[in-house]
Write an enzyme that holds these catalytic residues in place. Structure first.
Site, PDB file in Angstrom:
ATOM      1  N   LYS A 234       8.398 -10.864  -1.629  1.00  0.00           N
ATOM      2  CA  LYS A 234       7.816  -9.778  -0.843  1.00  0.00           C
ATOM      3  C   LYS A 234       8.046 -10.039   0.643  1.00  0.00           C
ATOM      4  CE  LYS A 234       5.621  -9.075  -4.961  1.00  0.00           C
ATOM      5  NZ  LYS A 234       4.683  -9.847  -5.748  1.00  0.00           N
TER       6      LYS A 234
ATOM      7  N   ASP B 282      -3.461 -16.468  -1.645  1.00  0.00           N
ATOM      8  CA  ASP B 282      -2.310 -15.751  -2.205  1.00  0.00           C
ATOM      9  C   ASP B 282      -1.659 -15.042  -1.021  1.00  0.00           C
ATOM     10  OD1 ASP B 282      -0.490 -14.011  -3.257  1.00  0.00           O
ATOM     11  OD2 ASP B 282      -1.738 -13.376  -4.932  1.00  0.00           O
TER      12      ASP B 282
HETATM   13  C1  LIG Z   1       3.945 -10.217  -6.786  1.00  0.00           C
HETATM   14  C2  LIG Z   1       2.647 -10.871  -6.604  1.00  0.00           C
HETATM   15  C3  LIG Z   1       2.329 -12.065  -7.271  1.00  0.00           C
HETATM   16  C4  LIG Z   1       3.236 -12.689  -8.310  1.00  0.00           C
HETATM   17  O1  LIG Z   1       4.470 -13.033  -7.824  1.00  0.00           O
HETATM   18  P1  LIG Z   1       5.829 -12.906  -8.678  1.00  0.00           P
HETATM   19  O2  LIG Z   1       6.868 -13.369  -7.724  1.00  0.00           O
HETATM   20  O3  LIG Z   1       5.982 -11.468  -9.077  1.00  0.00           O
HETATM   21  O4  LIG Z   1       5.700 -13.799  -9.862  1.00  0.00           O
HETATM   22  C5  LIG Z   1       1.108 -12.646  -6.989  1.00  0.00           C
HETATM   23  N1  LIG Z   1       0.232 -12.075  -6.140  1.00  0.00           N
HETATM   24  C6  LIG Z   1       0.500 -10.922  -5.500  1.00  0.00           C
HETATM   25  C7  LIG Z   1      -0.501 -10.340  -4.566  1.00  0.00           C
HETATM   26  C8  LIG Z   1       1.702 -10.275  -5.726  1.00  0.00           C
HETATM   27  O5  LIG Z   1       1.957  -9.116  -5.107  1.00  0.00           O
END
Ligand SMILES: *Cc1c(COP(=O)(O)O)cnc(C)c1O
Length: 444
Positions: free
Chosen positions: A246, A203
């Site tokens: 992000k 992730d």
């Molecule tokens: C935001 C986030 C997600 C999910 O992503 P979205 O774009 O909000 O669907 C998954 N893992 C982490 C660590 C995140 O911060």
């Protein structure tokens, strides 16, 4: 681009938060002065990204921007195959459907809300294998995102490696306070999982921030660039999901990536069911172009230094005021320890939810809960009781100034001074999934 901020009175804010059921997700953005709800999709795009937006190739299939996106993922992350999705959870849905079978166990370095839910909906059970220090807001461990390999080994012995489709590794760990994983830990995990033939799925939502911490804290990495470190992290894993909202500095977008042809083939088939054709996955051509450029900008050393440096500036101000926060200071925000801030409230009175509402009333600063409300319920209906009960002050990238940080710290200090008078909340409406987004509360 500049934007006028709206100043409101305490009376207006009290009404606004009551109307929002004491849930900062239900406030109107118009009523917010400084918005620290999330760093997701709220960063400011650069001149280069906006120029890229003007070069959108909005063909249904085979858009030029898709190939630029694919090139950026290969060049900076090294993954072979790309599946674009509308955001991170779209990638998690597809990945979980492809890899998880009913009864599988999915170990991870702490849960993330949407990630765990998609694992559960696919029939899997999440198992937390993060080191114990991650659950302790006072531990100064420099890599609180690390995996405890003994915890993983116990799961492998108990269930067998065949029941574990992959280990889910987040860089950095959002729910632990934006805490990084070390390269050494990733390397150890890689040799362990290779021996047992278990995948590592990454992730990588905040991988560049994680790389910055490795550069600052880990022996042997001081002279490596963030670009090199990011590439090395990815090389220790088999595939990834990412919310490009992000690290990658865009307002919308995400992807799944893999080095395995079979996994790619099935994901490419599923993406057309849930997201869109495999060369756009729910995104406009212009969005894919902005991601391609954002990925490149995210691995710039000076950018990460300024980004994490601003978060540290706010954190150190809070520490000076005596406000209890999670330490070490994380990458994307400050996490205030609501249990220590409001010790007179028990966890069923939602201390973090309460504190987020109080900070809004005090100042118009919008934060969010990361505690018992976010943790939700187990598949059997019982509440999860997380050890950490936090309020997250998430800093959007390239948006606010140091002066805004001063206002935020002063406002929090003001609530800290009157903390004994703060009353808790009760939940009066609870949605079935991801309740923190839409739950409603009233004052006790
Ligand atoms: C935001 C986030 C997600 C999910 O992503 P979205 O774009 O909000 O669907 C998954 N893992 C982490 C660590 C995140 O911060």
């Amino acid at each position: 681009m500049v934007e006028l901020l709206k100043m409101t009175t305490a009376t207006q804010r009290k009404k606004a938060i009551r109307d929002a059921g004491y849930n900062t997700f239900l406030l109107k953005s118009e009523d917010v002065y400084i918005d620290l709800l999330t760093d997701s999709g709220t960063s400011a795009m650069s001149d280069r990204q906006w120029a890229g937006m003007m070069r959108g190739d909005e063909a249904y299939a085979g858009s030029r921007n898709y190939y630029n996106f694919e090139n950026a993922v290969r060049k900076y992350y090294g993954y072979k195959y790309l599946i674009p999705t509308h955001q991170g959870r779209g990638a998690e849905n597809i990945l979980s459907k492809v890899l998880i079978k009913k009864g599988d166990i999915v170990p991870g370095n702490m849960y993330f809300t949407t990630t765990r839910l998609h694992q559960e909906l696919a029939g899997g059970t999440f198992a937390d294998i993060i080191i114990d220090e991650a659950h302790d807001p006072h531990s100064l461990h420099p890599f609180k995102g690390n995996v405890d390999l003994e915890k993983l080994d116990k799961l492998v012995k108990k269930y067998g490696a065949k029941k574990i489709p992959y280990v889910s590794i987040a860089t950095t760990v959002n729910m632990a306070g934006g805490q990084p994983v070390s390269m050494k830990n990733l390397k150890d995990l890689r040799s362990y999982t290779r021996k047992h033939r278990i995948r590592i799925i990454h992730d990588m939502t905040r991988v560049a921030e994680n790389a910055y911490f490795i550069q600052q804290r880990e022996k042997g990495y001081q002279n490596k660039s963030i670009k090199e470190i990011v590439f090395e992290i990815c090389s220790l894993t088999d595939g990834a999901t990412m919310s490009a909202k992000k690290d990658a500095l865009v307002n919308i977008g995400g992807f799944m990536a893999t080095n395995e042809w079979d996994v790619f083939e099935e994901a490419r088939n599923l993406v057309v069911v849930y997201e869109g054709l495999h060369t756009y996955g729910g995104l406009a051509g212009r969005d894919m172009e902005a991601i391609a450029i954002g990925i490149e900008e995210s691995v710039n050393d000076k950018h990460q230094q300024a980004r994490v440096g601003q978060v540290e500036y706010l954190g150190n101000k809070m520490i000076d005021y005596g406000i209890p926060i999670v330490k070490p200071i994380g990458g994307h925000g400050i996490f205030v320890d609501a249990k220590a801030f409001l010790p007179h409230l028990n966890q069923d009175q939602y201390p973090a939810q309460t504190l987020a509402a109080e900070i809004f009333i005090e100042s118009g600063v919008r934060t969010m809960e990361r505690g018992i409300v976010s943790a939700g319920r187990k598949p059997n209906g019982d509440n999860y009781y997380p050890k950490l009960e936090l309020v997250r002050f998430t800093i959007p990238r390239r948006v606010y100034t140091q002066a805004h940080m001063d206002v935020i710290a002063e406002a929090t200090a003001e609530v800290f001074r009157r903390r004994n008078k703060v009353r808790g909340l009760k939940m009066v409406y609870e949605p079935k999934y991801l309740r923190f987004f839409q739950a409603r509360f009233e004052h006790l």
